[in-house]
Design a protein around this motif. Structure first.
Motif, short mmCIF file in Angstrom:
data_model
loop_
_atom_site.label_atom_id
_atom_site.label_comp_id
_atom_site.label_asym_id
_atom_site.label_seq_id
_atom_site.Cartn_x
_atom_site.Cartn_y
_atom_site.Cartn_z
N VAL A 142 -22.03 -7.66 -4.05
CA VAL A 142 -21.21 -7.20 -5.18
C VAL A 142 -21.60 -5.77 -5.53
O VAL A 142 -20.73 -4.93 -5.78
CB VAL A 142 -21.35 -8.15 -6.39
N ASP A 143 -22.88 -5.48 -5.51
CA ASP A 143 -23.34 -4.12 -5.82
C ASP A 143 -22.82 -3.10 -4.79
O ASP A 143 -22.45 -1.98 -5.16
CB ASP A 143 -24.87 -4.06 -5.88
N LEU A 144 -22.78 -3.49 -3.52
CA LEU A 144 -22.21 -2.60 -2.50
C LEU A 144 -20.74 -2.33 -2.80
O LEU A 144 -20.26 -1.20 -2.68
CB LEU A 144 -22.35 -3.21 -1.11
N SER A 145 -20.01 -3.37 -3.20
CA SER A 145 -18.60 -3.20 -3.54
C SER A 145 -18.44 -2.29 -4.74
O SER A 145 -17.56 -1.42 -4.75
CB SER A 145 -17.95 -4.57 -3.84
N ARG A 146 -19.26 -2.48 -5.75
CA ARG A 146 -19.21 -1.60 -6.93
C ARG A 146 -19.46 -0.15 -6.52
O ARG A 146 -18.83 0.76 -7.04
CB ARG A 146 -20.23 -2.03 -7.97
N GLY A 147 -20.38 0.06 -5.58
CA GLY A 147 -20.66 1.41 -5.12
C GLY A 147 -19.49 2.03 -4.39
O GLY A 147 -19.25 3.23 -4.49
N ARG A 148 -18.75 1.22 -3.66
CA ARG A 148 -17.58 1.72 -2.91
C ARG A 148 -16.37 1.89 -3.81
O ARG A 148 -15.61 2.84 -3.68
CB ARG A 148 -17.22 0.76 -1.78
N ILE A 149 -16.15 0.93 -4.68
CA ILE A 149 -14.90 0.85 -5.44
C ILE A 149 -15.04 1.39 -6.86
O ILE A 149 -14.09 1.90 -7.44
CB ILE A 149 -14.41 -0.61 -5.48
N GLY A 150 -16.21 1.27 -7.42
CA GLY A 150 -16.42 1.61 -8.83
C GLY A 150 -16.58 0.33 -9.64
O GLY A 150 -16.80 -0.74 -9.09
N SER A 151 -16.43 0.46 -10.91
CA SER A 151 -16.64 -0.72 -11.76
C SER A 151 -15.54 -1.76 -11.52
O SER A 151 -14.43 -1.44 -11.11
CB SER A 151 -16.67 -0.31 -13.23
N ILE A 152 -15.91 -2.99 -11.76
CA ILE A 152 -14.98 -4.10 -11.60
C ILE A 152 -14.54 -4.52 -13.00
O ILE A 152 -15.38 -4.93 -13.80
CB ILE A 152 -15.63 -5.27 -10.85
N PRO A 153 -13.25 -4.43 -13.30
CA PRO A 153 -12.79 -4.80 -14.63
C PRO A 153 -13.08 -6.27 -14.94
O PRO A 153 -12.91 -7.13 -14.06
CB PRO A 153 -11.27 -4.57 -14.59
N PRO A 154 -13.50 -6.58 -16.16
CA PRO A 154 -13.78 -7.97 -16.52
C PRO A 154 -12.62 -8.92 -16.24
O PRO A 154 -12.84 -10.07 -15.86
CB PRO A 154 -14.08 -7.90 -18.02
N THR A 155 -11.40 -8.43 -16.38
CA THR A 155 -10.25 -9.30 -16.15
C THR A 155 -10.16 -9.77 -14.69
O THR A 155 -9.66 -10.85 -14.43
CB THR A 155 -8.93 -8.60 -16.54
#
Length: 171
Positions: free
Chosen positions: A24-37
């Motif tokens: 998940v952290d790798l994805s956040r690094g690639r995509i940015g923050s993940i909206p709570p929704t």
């Protein structure tokens, strides 16, 4: 609840977090923050909670079920998503009971991803077959050290499935 149950829940929660959070952290690094929704969409609930369940049951050799598994799921969910949603267990039960197709697709994709993560790729699976055919045409770029740690033995196949089953759903 006895000490043994608490210990088992804690062990399952830690295993799920240490397995899933790096991806998940790798994805956040690639995509940015993940909206709570996004985390609260049926697909994501199915995908993430199925991954948590599989890791928890593997870690405890199947001795965790019922309320103890639900508690481990909720605690791991909160740690991975950063959301303090005390209704997640209720959401899982409702989506499951209502046979929500997106929830079940998330569960199925999580199981397929987990198999690939542990080197058990089914060559008949259309996603695996497609990824292998694509790799023959254009080899996948080398994984970064963080990706190699997160995706283990399966490497590029697991990373590609993660991108397909997780990243593509949060974009």
């Amino acid at each position: 609840m006895g000490v043994a149950s608490l210990w088992m829940i804690s062990r399952a929660r830690r295993a799920a977090i240490s397995t899933i959070a790096p991806m998940v952290d790798l994805s956040r690094g690639r995509i940015g923050s993940i909206p709570p929704t996004r985390w609260q969409e049926p697909y994501m609930i199915g995908f993430l909670t199925m991954l948590i369940s599989i890791v928890a049951k593997l870690e405890t050799r199947g001795r965790l079920d019922g309320d103890d598994l639900g508690l481990a799921q909720a605690q791991a969910w909160q740690a991975i998503t950063g959301l303090s949603d005390d209704r997640i267990g209720e959401d899982i039960c409702l989506l499951s009971a209502n046979a929500d197709p997106d929830f079940w697709r998330g569960c199925s994709n999580a199981a397929r991803f987990f198999d690939a993560l542990y080197g058990r790729q089914d060559p008949v699976d259309p996603d695996i077959r497609e990824l292998c055919e694509d790799a023959v045409l254009a080899p996948a770029p080398a994984l970064t050290p963080n990706e190699a740690r997160a995706f283990g033995r399966a490497g590029a196949i697991a990373a590609a499935l993660w991108a397909r089953y997780f990243d593509d759903r949060i974009c």
